[in-house]
Design a protein around this motif. Structure first.
Motif, PDB file in Angstrom:
ATOM      1  N   LEU A 158      26.051 -13.570  25.103  1.00 12.97           N
ATOM      2  CA  LEU A 158      27.291 -12.973  25.595  1.00 12.97           C
ATOM      3  C   LEU A 158      28.458 -13.352  24.689  1.00 12.97           C
ATOM      4  CD1 LEU A 158      28.894 -11.421  27.761  1.00 12.97           C
ATOM      5  CD2 LEU A 158      29.050 -13.557  29.045  1.00 12.97           C
ATOM      6  N   GLU A 159      28.481 -14.598  24.258  1.00 10.28           N
ATOM      7  CA  GLU A 159      29.569 -15.045  23.387  1.00 10.28           C
ATOM      8  C   GLU A 159      29.561 -14.280  22.069  1.00 10.28           C
ATOM      9  OE1 GLU A 159      31.770 -19.208  22.260  1.00 10.28           O
ATOM     10  OE2 GLU A 159      29.639 -19.264  22.802  1.00 10.28           O
ATOM     11  N   TRP A 160      28.379 -14.065  21.503  1.00  7.94           N
ATOM     12  CA  TRP A 160      28.280 -13.304  20.252  1.00  7.94           C
ATOM     13  C   TRP A 160      28.713 -11.842  20.451  1.00  7.94           C
ATOM     14  CZ3 TRP A 160      22.745 -15.601  19.587  1.00  7.94           C
ATOM     15  CH2 TRP A 160      22.858 -16.928  19.136  1.00  7.94           C
ATOM     16  N   ALA A 161      28.328 -11.264  21.597  1.00  5.99           N
ATOM     17  CA  ALA A 161      28.713  -9.879  21.880  1.00  5.99           C
ATOM     18  C   ALA A 161      30.228  -9.749  22.006  1.00  5.99           C
ATOM     19  CB  ALA A 161      28.031  -9.397  23.150  1.00  5.99           C
ATOM     20  N   LEU A 162      30.852 -10.699  22.701  1.00  5.75           N
ATOM     21  CA  LEU A 162      32.309 -10.672  22.841  1.00  5.75           C
ATOM     22  C   LEU A 162      32.998 -10.848  21.490  1.00  5.75           C
ATOM     23  CD1 LEU A 162      32.755 -12.780  26.108  1.00  5.75           C
ATOM     24  CD2 LEU A 162      33.125 -10.320  25.835  1.00  5.75           C
ATOM     25  N   SER A 163      32.441 -11.719  20.659  1.00  4.86           N
ATOM     26  CA  SER A 163      32.999 -11.929  19.325  1.00  4.86           C
ATOM     27  C   SER A 163      32.920 -10.652  18.492  1.00  4.86           C
ATOM     28  CB  SER A 163      32.250 -13.066  18.627  1.00  4.86           C
ATOM     29  OG  SER A 163      32.701 -13.229  17.305  1.00  4.86           O
ATOM     30  N   ALA A 164      31.784  -9.948  18.584  1.00  6.24           N
ATOM     31  CA  ALA A 164      31.609  -8.701  17.835  1.00  6.24           C
ATOM     32  C   ALA A 164      32.603  -7.641  18.297  1.00  6.24           C
ATOM     33  CB  ALA A 164      30.180  -8.196  17.984  1.00  6.24           C
ATOM     34  N   LEU A 165      32.809  -7.542  19.598  1.00  6.70           N
ATOM     35  CA  LEU A 165      33.735  -6.533  20.132  1.00  6.70           C
ATOM     36  C   LEU A 165      35.185  -6.846  19.779  1.00  6.70           C
ATOM     37  CD1 LEU A 165      32.124  -5.900  23.635  1.00  6.70           C
ATOM     38  CD2 LEU A 165      32.449  -4.187  21.840  1.00  6.70           C
ATOM     39  N   THR A 166      35.581  -8.109  19.885  1.00  4.19           N
ATOM     40  CA  THR A 166      36.963  -8.457  19.560  1.00  4.19           C
ATOM     41  C   THR A 166      37.237  -8.257  18.070  1.00  4.19           C
ATOM     42  OG1 THR A 166      36.307 -10.795  19.415  1.00  4.19           O
ATOM     43  CG2 THR A 166      37.285 -10.056  21.475  1.00  4.19           C
ATOM     44  N   ALA A 167      36.229  -8.534  17.231  1.00  6.73           N
ATOM     45  CA  ALA A 167      36.390  -8.294  15.791  1.00  6.73           C
ATOM     46  C   ALA A 167      36.507  -6.804  15.497  1.00  6.73           C
ATOM     47  CB  ALA A 167      35.218  -8.905  15.023  1.00  6.73           C
ATOM     48  N   ALA A 168      35.686  -5.979  16.167  1.00 10.12           N
ATOM     49  CA  ALA A 168      35.750  -4.531  15.969  1.00 10.12           C
ATOM     50  C   ALA A 168      37.069  -3.970  16.486  1.00 10.12           C
ATOM     51  CB  ALA A 168      34.579  -3.863  16.678  1.00 10.12           C
ATOM     52  N   LYS A 169      37.550  -4.508  17.566  1.00  8.61           N
ATOM     53  CA  LYS A 169      38.832  -4.082  18.130  1.00  8.61           C
ATOM     54  C   LYS A 169      39.957  -4.307  17.120  1.00  8.61           C
ATOM     55  CE  LYS A 169      41.863  -5.144  22.079  1.00  8.61           C
ATOM     56  NZ  LYS A 169      41.952  -5.860  23.387  1.00  8.61           N
ATOM     57  N   ALA A 170      39.951  -5.484  16.490  1.00  7.56           N
ATOM     58  CA  ALA A 170      40.973  -5.789  15.494  1.00  7.56           C
ATOM     59  C   ALA A 170      40.760  -4.989  14.218  1.00  7.56           C
ATOM     60  CB  ALA A 170      40.973  -7.286  15.197  1.00  7.56           C
ATOM     61  N   GLY A 171      39.496  -4.916  13.774  1.00  2.51           N
ATOM     62  CA  GLY A 171      39.195  -4.236  12.518  1.00  2.51           C
ATOM     63  C   GLY A 171      39.492  -2.751  12.543  1.00  2.51           C
ATOM     64  N   CYS A 172      39.317  -2.116  13.697  1.00  3.33           N
ATOM     65  CA  CYS A 172      39.563  -0.673  13.818  1.00  3.33           C
ATOM     66  C   CYS A 172      40.982  -0.363  14.298  1.00  3.33           C
ATOM     67  CB  CYS A 172      38.554  -0.050  14.774  1.00  3.33           C
ATOM     68  SG  CYS A 172      36.844  -0.104  14.199  1.00  3.33           S
ATOM     69  N   GLY A 173      41.765  -1.418  14.515  1.00  2.00           N
ATOM     70  CA  GLY A 173      43.130  -1.193  15.004  1.00  2.00           C
ATOM     71  C   GLY A 173      43.169  -0.592  16.390  1.00  2.00           C
ATOM     72  N   ARG A 174      42.156  -0.868  17.188  1.00  2.00           N
ATOM     73  CA  ARG A 174      42.068  -0.306  18.543  1.00  2.00           C
ATOM     74  C   ARG A 174      42.575  -1.323  19.569  1.00  2.00           C
ATOM     75  NH1 ARG A 174      38.563   3.422  20.232  1.00  2.00           N
ATOM     76  NH2 ARG A 174      39.622   2.974  22.206  1.00  2.00           N
ATOM     77  N   HIS A 175      43.878  -1.552  19.560  1.00  2.00           N
ATOM     78  CA  HIS A 175      44.442  -2.551  20.466  1.00  2.00           C
ATOM     79  C   HIS A 175      44.366  -2.109  21.923  1.00  2.00           C
ATOM     80  CE1 HIS A 175      45.733  -4.637  16.912  1.00  2.00           C
ATOM     81  NE2 HIS A 175      46.418  -3.581  16.497  1.00  2.00           N
ATOM     82  N   ASP A 176      44.084  -0.822  22.138  1.00  2.00           N
ATOM     83  CA  ASP A 176      43.947  -0.310  23.499  1.00  2.00           C
ATOM     84  C   ASP A 176      42.550  -0.529  24.064  1.00  2.00           C
ATOM     85  OD1 ASP A 176      42.945   1.466  21.581  1.00  2.00           O
ATOM     86  OD2 ASP A 176      43.087   3.164  22.943  1.00  2.00           O
ATOM     87  N   LEU A 177      41.595  -0.954  23.244  1.00  6.50           N
ATOM     88  CA  LEU A 177      40.229  -1.181  23.723  1.00  6.50           C
ATOM     89  C   LEU A 177      40.217  -2.300  24.760  1.00  6.50           C
ATOM     90  CD1 LEU A 177      37.110  -0.753  23.496  1.00  6.50           C
ATOM     91  CD2 LEU A 177      37.135  -2.536  21.739  1.00  6.50           C
ATOM     92  N   GLN A 178      39.616  -2.024  25.904  1.00 11.39           N
ATOM     93  CA  GLN A 178      39.523  -3.031  26.963  1.00 11.39           C
ATOM     94  C   GLN A 178      38.119  -3.620  26.985  1.00 11.39           C
ATOM     95  OE1 GLN A 178      41.171  -2.027  30.823  1.00 11.39           O
ATOM     96  NE2 GLN A 178      42.344  -0.336  29.945  1.00 11.39           N
ATOM     97  N   ILE A 179      38.059  -4.939  26.919  1.00 15.30           N
ATOM     98  CA  ILE A 179      36.782  -5.658  26.949  1.00 15.30           C
ATOM     99  C   ILE A 179      36.729  -6.445  28.249  1.00 15.30           C
ATOM    100  CG2 ILE A 179      35.313  -7.330  25.776  1.00 15.30           C
ATOM    101  CD1 ILE A 179      36.960  -6.749  23.221  1.00 15.30           C
TER     102      ILE A 179
END
Length: 441
Positions: free
Chosen positions: A149-170
């Motif tokens: 779960l920790e790795w999945a959250l890390s991947a999503l938060t990195a993708a959120k920042a990398g794609c400039g998708r600050h509206d993405l809700q995790i």
């Protein structure tokens, strides 16, 4: 907004000529064996398979006015290799303010997969988390680990920042059981520290009798508990031993004090009837008030964590609502199984044998049509589906879980025909509408 769209917006979602939300099952396959899942229950007849492009394409006429598309069902959405394709296609057709999301166990959420999902246009991703300690997490999510779960959250938060998708809700989803109840506040704090923005908490829905004792809720409603507490205080002040009621009920040679007890309890019953409250006195007399207090205490701790961390927290009811409200119908939802079948809600999506009400309750899906033969708007506007939604909105249903006559032949029939109010919808035994179970919506 055009005049037509403004006019449509004034109509309640279930009465419009298009669905506002679609819950679409992308697969029935899963890579875990969670103890509380219906797929692990005895007699489960759900076959494994993925949603194919044809039934998804058949949903496209509804997309231009869709408020939400939730891409999950009984399986793990990340197992469907076309998930990004579905998201991207829906994103192109849906309104800009509409959102797309899904729930996942997160095991397959790599950095590359997270990037592809965010790039496709996903707006909300909710990961399963049922414990703050590795041992609890592993015991519930058989085959899963807290590190995953920790790795999945890390991947999503990195993708959120990398794609400039600050509206993405995790988010995270926590299924509440007696074994993990005390871990809820710590789990929320752990998740918030790792970029989670929202949390859904739901009571466990036991599909197997052996898991029924894991329920952290009782079946007496909020209004029944409130009314009973008032009368219990009155009884104590008056020196009336109301718990002797069933001992005395069928005794014909009662002394004056015993008759006073019976009369007092009959006044409680009459008050409940006048207020339209379902009252199961045997259950209320035997209620574990310590457990209710513990749930209330944990919920308040969870709210405090949410206030401190800014987490958007959705808790279930601590006790079932007496006044039902079906969010699935109220919000204009339709549910599509991976084979293209169109259903009204999570409760009537798949066949199962539920013990959520404390007794065996066979549940059969309610099917209004299949996308292989009819369009989604044709099914939605069909007389059967529309009548179903209109009937639900009347909320003229018994509360079966708290009824002193339950389980009865009406609700325990293998094929439901009607309840004791002569309704053809089994909503009287549904605990979703009582606020006990939640999902991404």
């Amino acid at each position: 907004m055009t005049p037509n769209s403004r006019e449509a917006a004034t109509i309640a979602p279930p009465l419009r000529d298009y669905p506002a939300k679609l819950f679409v099952e992308t697969t029935t396959r899963c890579n875990l064996g969670c103890v509380m899942c219906m797929k692990q229950a005895p007699g489960c007849g759900i076959t494994d398979g993925d949603l194919q492009p044809a039934p998804f394409a058949a949903l496209e006429p509804a997309f231009p006015r869709l408020e939400a598309l939730v891409l999950n069902g009984i399986g793990e959405p990340l197992l469907n290799p076309r998930l990004e394709q579905f998201i991207a296609r829906a994103r192109r057709l849906m309104p800009a303010e509409g959102w797309i999301g899904f729930q996942s166990n997160g095991l397959l959420m790599t950095n590359i997969r997270a990037l592809s999902l965010v790039d496709a246009g996903v707006d909300r991703v909710c990961l399963s988390m049922d414990g703050a300690s590795p041992d609890t997490f592993r015991a519930i999510r058989e085959g899963g680990k807290l590190n995953d779960l920790e790795w999945a959250l890390s991947a999503l938060t990195a993708a959120k920042a990398g794609c400039g998708r600050h509206d993405l809700q995790i988010g995270v989803e926590f299924v509440l059981m007696r074994d993990n109840l005390r871990e809820l506040p710590a789990a929320l704090r752990w998740a918030a520290a790792r970029g989670v923005t929202f949390a859904l908490v739901s009571h466990v829905l036991p599909y197997d009798e052996s898991h029924a004792d894991q329920c952290a809720y009782d079946l007496c409603t909020d209004e029944a508990l409130s009314l009973f507490h008032v009368w219990q205080d009155k009884a104590e002040l008056a020196g009336v031993e109301i718990r002797r009621y069933f001992e005395l009920l069928f005794r014909f040679d009662r002394n004056p004090e015993e008759q006073r007890i019976v009369n007092f309890v009959e006044a409680i019953r009459a008050d409940a009837h006048h207020r339209g409250i379902t009252l199961d006195l045997k259950r209320l007399f035997a209620l574990d008030y310590g457990r209710l207090a513990e749930v209330a205490e944990v919920f308040e701790e969870a709210r405090e964590v949410a206030r401190e961390t800014g987490l958007d927290l959705r808790l279930p009811e601590a006790a079932p609502r007496e006044r039902k409200r079906c969010d699935f119908v109220e919000q204009g939802g339709a549910f599509v199984s991976r084979d293209g079948g169109v259903h009204p809600c999570y409760y009537l999506w798949h066949s199962c044998r539920s013990y959520a009400n404390g007794w065996l309750h066979p549940v059969k899906p309610r099917l209004f049509g299949n996308l292989a033969g009819r369009g989604i708007l044709d099914i939605w506007n069909g007389p059967e589906f529309r009548a179903y939604r209109e009937n639900v909105l009347r909320y003229d249903y018994p509360y079966c879980p708290g009824c002193s006559f339950a389980p009865c032949d009406y609700v325990q029939a293998e094929t439901f025909e009607q309840d004791c109010y002569v309704n053809a919808e089994p909503c009287g035994s549904c605990l979703w509408s009582a606020g006990m179970f939640q999902c991404l919506s």
